[in-house]
Design an enzyme around this catalytic site. Structure first.
Site, short mmCIF file in Angstrom:
data_model
loop_
_atom_site.label_atom_id
_atom_site.label_comp_id
_atom_site.label_asym_id
_atom_site.label_seq_id
_atom_site.Cartn_x
_atom_site.Cartn_y
_atom_site.Cartn_z
CB CYS C 125 -0.96 -0.03 1.18
SG CYS C 125 -2.30 1.17 1.02
CG HIS C 245 -3.32 -3.45 3.47
ND1 HIS C 245 -2.34 -2.80 4.18
CD2 HIS C 245 -3.96 -2.49 2.76
CE1 HIS C 245 -2.38 -1.51 3.92
NE2 HIS C 245 -3.36 -1.29 3.06
CD GLU C 247 -0.60 -5.30 5.93
OE1 GLU C 247 -0.74 -5.89 4.83
OE2 GLU C 247 -0.73 -4.07 6.05
#
Ligand SMILES: Nc1ncnc2c1ncn2[C@@H]1O[C@H](COP(=O)(O)OP(=O)(O)O)[C@@H](O)[C@H]1O
Lengths: 116, 626, 275, 116
Positions: C125, C245, C247
């Site tokens: 990002c 994302h 994560e």
């Protein structure tokens, strides 16, 4: 192909004017972006820059039906927020109606087609 | 510290500033107290307290601090009912309650939670994006000031009809503002409300809530104790923005005017979420280092509020030198510096030998910080500017001696007619019309999907969001953000979670404010309970019309009683909240809107109930209750 | 295509990196972090002022079995890490242009040098924006075509499974991870785009928004990215970045899936071989 | 008092120049904001506006140590991203070092000082 961001190909006979509208945040209002940029310039060794304010810049193309009063109204009601911003309207050189000439370096490309 | 640092610039053109000495010399000088929102008797009271007329700076302080927004002068007598009805059992979960920046609740295992809802209604009408953004910023600083890491936000929105022209301006602006600020802070938005009703057309409601987590042992309260301790202002610089915001914008009308002859300034504050994010991390590092005595956020009423409240909550007095306040504008008067609502600022009280460590943390985060004064044993708040004393007051008189009104309360005449106008007379749809009716309802602005809004809010950041939209209550896992960092093997992930829901049906509340407030409480309570969490405590944001309207005061009184009685019934306390009056357009008040937030705790977030019906075939559908 | 295919040395953590679509994002115990053996791989996670998803990136590194090492923007020292993650957020408020100011930070000068020497670097990002602004990756990320911040669960196709960051995925795998940004529209000159495609450097492409049940029709590209590009990599594949994302998709408890874990496991596989 | 958003109060002897930098997105790249504004203008009855592009406008104050080459570098490496944007640098009137004079219409000292 219709060019993006244009209402329509203007009549070839009519004159198209380029207008720049610059909008800046009122001086008494915080400009966090300007602040961040000044700090970055300082870190980058450009300490001779003493102040930075960031605003918006609009390039308009208008036909001859658009008066200066219209431009003021457009700037004051749509392009700027009078609560926190001030603006200036500048008429630039009159340009011909050819779309290609109106935008610097507007080469047609894949992107232009994707710009829908 | 004495105010000997500055001298009046000898230019001869500097405006003569009103000082305490000058006020004593010129007792009869006329002062624009009415323009600042003070009533005649309030002004007299200030003269009585001081034994002279107030200086301009003192007048500015008293006027903002005694405004409805800061002093709760119309609501105080009613809000006492919360305290009166809170039982010992209910109080047992509370580590801090009404009166602090935000209530703090013990959730076990050494963890505590602080949470609160606050309004930013009028500024959001004037400038939807910045109004909503700074509303989020303000509530987050409230939570931060308690020593907590903010971990989630929510927003409660009320707009005029979705198709009203002004809604096209207000709705997208407010939503972008809530998202723009909250997203940039890295706080997941875990829920909220959106309601459209004509009564909000000229007066939208923008309420914002924040939840914070702290170790119970690390709680901070805002107080300035210990003579010789330093007062440090840190964060963004103080500018001309938002001056008059509290006394004018947030109280009586939208008309602006700051009372002096300074040209009209916009009563809007512009937020800098980046500055606030840095301020959060910097402040948390300061807390962790244990180098602060007390801390206070600067919100409405800016330094006036921070200095008088810190001093009033301490054990002595305070001396402040305004020449040491870093400014964004030159030529600001003492009154302007004291009333500025520039955002992203905090005020801390620090022991002298910890000042260097404090400033070092600020330097690491590139946060500007300056010692602006110190705690004294004089019992007075003394403020100097250009070497002259401009304020010399007992701090409690500013912070706590605001007027208290017993406003007339009267049940409106229309109430009976309203109650009797039931739904019995309405046509009933035929069975065949039901499918079309359901589709129409599903498409109506008050029932349709909220994805247009919630898609603009980050619900994932920090990685602890266990429930968010479309669930009726949001859940965040109690932060694993502890020494060693996320996933530190020495600190296994906590399974404990916090659930929160806020609700209010203001149409019910109009019909019967007492029951309406209870229904709001019951709905939020149910929403929390059905996730699997145990409801623990309540916050509220009471949005009403003008307190000078006896009918509105009746709605308010009834709603407070209903909410308090309901809390007793459920056995959970109100730990804090916010009152927003003067939400009306002309003589027409908004629907009474007591937004109620319920906080709950779930011991094991993996056992939360996911919303929706029919995840697997063969599930049974049960209807519980009456 | 459910289930982990055998024979590729899949290391399973917390249900394993998804190679496939269809895992429903509910229930399940949180993965207990496996304590990395000391001396195991260390992955740096940079924090700039305004970085937000550094805690999440660090958590993902830990879930994958490595030790997260926090790196500070003002400090040029990379502390001997084996790889670097430039996480999401709004570094310097995204003022001026997303990533522009962060790209000039001292730590980035070291990252640029180390990347040229082969250090694996992942931008997520805002990290993608920083890597482009720093010149480590071509192109730029501009305002979403819808002009709004978009937060949604996003289906992606893994287009290249031989880069150091994607080896854990099956060719053509479709994964579901959160997407959240306001300036995520990837643009580059046509020649650059053609080069990226030609060299297999488009790592991820947008398929559509949706749930664990699959993409919802007509929701494809969330921001107008050219050629639906969600993530790209450098010529040697070692510098990679994507707007969504991963994560936030390491545990179905807090994300839609654990599909994102595969990225972190992939790079660890590579480091393990090297170590 | 140090002025905010300013590196330091410039030496009263030195000359401070105002510089405007306008940055616009390259024509071949989609400008969704310009497009949205054009559509809004159409709805508002301003059909004489044929095209709108939105960019950024920076107001800089620099001291005499900052050369034109420095300004080009600042614009090309920080203020604009050459991959997607083009820029113009314009030196405006030289102004005295008095902050009050540095901004147009900055009547009172208050405004000029707020350059943060
Ligand atoms: N302003 C808002 N901010 C954040 N989330 C919101 C907002 N409004 C609604 N939501 C979320 O959207 C979902 C649906 O909202 P709503 O339709 O009001 O639910 P319900 O009718 O069940 O109370 C809920 O999860 C709610 O928390």
């Amino acid at each position: 192909m219709e060019l993006p961001g244009r209402r329509s190909t203007p009549n070839r006979e009519s004159r198209v004017a380029r207008v720049a509208v610059d909008v800046v945040i009122k001086p008494e209002i915080l400009d966090p972006q300007g602040k961040a940029i000044l700090a970055a310039l300082g870190r980058g060794g450009h300490s001779g820059v003493l102040a930075v304010r960031q605003g918006k810049h609009f390039d308009l193309e208008v036909d001859e039906s658009v008066s200066d009063e219209d431009l003021e109204e457009i700037a004051g009601t749509l392009l700027a927020n009078p609560v926190i911003e001030t603006w200036t309207v500048t008429r630039l050189d009159e340009v011909s109606a050819s779309p290609a000439a109106a935008l610097p370096g507007a080469a047609a490309g894949e992107d232009a087609a994707v710009l829908r | 510290m004495t105010g000997s640092t500055g001298t009046v610039p000898g230019t001869g053109t500097a405006p003569v500033q009103d000082t305490v000495a000058q006020a004593a010399r010129t007792p009869d000088a006329r002062q624009p107290f009415r323009e600042l929102g003070l009533k005649d008797d309030e002004y007299e009271r200030i003269r009585e307290i001081l034994g002279r007329r107030p200086s301009d700076a003192e007048l500015a302080m008293y006027s903002v601090m005694w405004s409805e927004h800061c002093s709760y002068k119309s609501s105080k007598v009613h809000l006492r009912y919360f305290g009166e009805t809170t039982t010992e059992a209910m109080r047992s979960v509370m580590l801090a309650g009404i009166g602090e920046n935000a209530g703090v609740v013990d959730i076990g295992d050494g963890w505590a939670v602080t949470f609160k809802v606050e309004s930013h209604n009028h500024p959001s009408y004037v400038e939807p994006y910045q109004g909503a953004a700074t509303g989020v910023g303000g509530i987050v600083r409230d939570i931060l000031a308690m020593g907590a890491r903010p971990v989630a936000v929510m927003d409660q929105l009320r707009f005029g009809p979705a198709d009203a022209p002004d809604s096209q301006r207000v709705v997208p602006g407010v939503v972008a503002g809530v998202g723009g600020y909250g997203n940039s802070l890295g706080l997941p938005n875990i829920g909220g409300e959106v309601v459209f009703d004509p009564s909000y057309a000229g007066n939208p409601l923008v309420n914002a809530a924040c939840i914070g987590v702290l170790r119970a042992a690390d709680m901070y309260t805002a107080h300035a104790s210990g003579a010789g301790n330093k007062v440090i202002l840190y964060g963004s610089r103080t500018g001309l923005d938002g001056i008059g915001g509290v006394s004018v914008l947030a109280s009586e009308s939208f008309a602006s005017g700051s009372g002096g002859d300074r040209k009209k300034l916009p009563s809007v504050q512009v937020g800098d979420p980046f500055a606030e994010k840095v301020l959060i991390e910097c402040t948390l590092e300061i807390f962790r280092a244990g180098i602060v005595v007390g801390i206070q956020d600067l919100g409405g009423a800016g330094l006036s509020c921070a200095t008088s409240e810190l001093a009033a909550a301490g054990d002595g007095g305070m001396a402040v030198d305004l020449d040491r306040v870093p400014l964004r504008a030159s030529g600001m008067t003492a009154a302007e510096i004291l009333s500025s609502e520039s955002q992203e600022r905090m005020c801390a009280v620090v022991e002298p030998d910890k000042v260097d460590a404090f400033l070092a943390v600020c330097a690491k985060w590139e946060v500007e910080a300056d010692v602006i004064g110190e705690v004294t044993d004089t019992g007075r708040l003394v403020i100097t500017h250009h070497g002259e004393v401009v304020v010399d007051v007992p701090p409690r008189t500013v912070a706590h001696w605001g007027p208290v009104y017993e406003r007339p309360v009267e049940r409106p005449d229309f109430q009976d007619a309203l109650r009797d106008n039931g739904s019995g007379s309405l046509a009933r749809p035929a069975a065949g019309e039901l499918p079309a009716l359901i589709l129409r309802m599903a498409a109506s602005p008050n029932l349709c999907s909220r994805a247009w809004i919630t898609d603009q809010y980050d619900r994932y950041v920090r990685g602890n969001t266990v429930l968010a939209q479309p669930a009726d209550a949001g859940i965040v896992r109690v932060s694993d953000d502890v020494p060693g960092g996320p996933g530190d093997p020495d600190r296994p992930l906590s399974r404990r979670g916090l659930a929160m829901s806020t609700d209010c049906n203001s149409r019910y509340t109009l019909l019967d404010p007492y029951t309406g407030a209870q229904l709001a409480l019951a709905e939020a309570y149910r929403n929390v309970a059905t996730t699997g969490a145990v409801p623990l405590a309540v916050t509220d944001c009471l949005n009403f019309g003008s307190p000078e309207d006896p009918g509105v005061m009746w709605q308010f009184q009834q709603a407070v009683r209903g909410l308090a009685d309901g809390c007793v019934e459920l056995g959970i306390p109100v730990t804090g909240g916010n009152v927003s009056f003067y939400n009306q357009t002309g003589a027409t008040a908004i629907l009474p809107t007591p937004v109620v937030g319920v906080l709950g705790v779930i011991d094991d977030v993996t056992r939360r109930t996911v919303p929706g019906i029919g995840h697997d075939t063969g599930e049974s559908l049960l209807l519980l209750g009456t | 295509m459910d289930g982990d295919p055998a024979g590729r040395g899949v290391r399973v953590a917390g249900g394993g990196a998804a190679r496939c679509r269809g895992r429903r994002g509910r229930g399940g115990a949180p993965v207990t972090a496996t304590a990395p053996a000391s001396g195991g791989p260390r992955i740096g996670v940079i924090t700039f002022p305004g970085t937000l998803d550094d805690v999440d990136a660090a958590r993902a590194v830990r879930y994958a079995g490595a030790e997260p090492v926090s790196l500070w923007h003002a400090d040029a020292d990379l502390r001997g890490v084996d790889a670097v993650v430039v996480p999401g957020g709004f570094s310097y408020g995204d003022y001026l242009r997303a990533g522009a100011i962060a790209a000039q930070a001292p730590v980035m000068r070291s990252v640029i040098d180390a990347a040229r020497g082969g250090l694996p670097v992942l931008g997520i990002c805002n990290g993608f924006q920083v890597l482009c602004e720093a010149g480590l990756l071509p192109g730029a990320l501009v305002r979403n075509s819808g002009l709004k911040f978009v937060c949604r669960d996003q289906w992606l196709r893994v287009e290249n499974t031989s880069s150091p960051w994607t080896t854990r995925y099956e060719p053509g795998a479709e994964i579901l991870v959160p997407l959240k940004n306001a300036e995520g529209r990837y643009v580059a000159d046509r020649s650059v785009l053609d080069e990226l495609e030609g060299e297999g450097r488009v790592l991820f492409r947008y398929i559509g928004g949706g749930t664990a049940d699959g993409p919802v029709p007509d929701t494809g590209n969330p921001n107008g990215a050219l050629r639906d590009i969600a993530g790209i990599c450098s010529a040697d594949g070692r510098v990679a970045a994507l707007m969504p994302h991963p994560e936030h998709a390491i545990d179905p408890l807090t994300g839609p899936t654990d599909d994102g874990l595969g990225i972190f496991l992939s790079v660890l596989d590579g480091l393990g071989v090297a170590a």
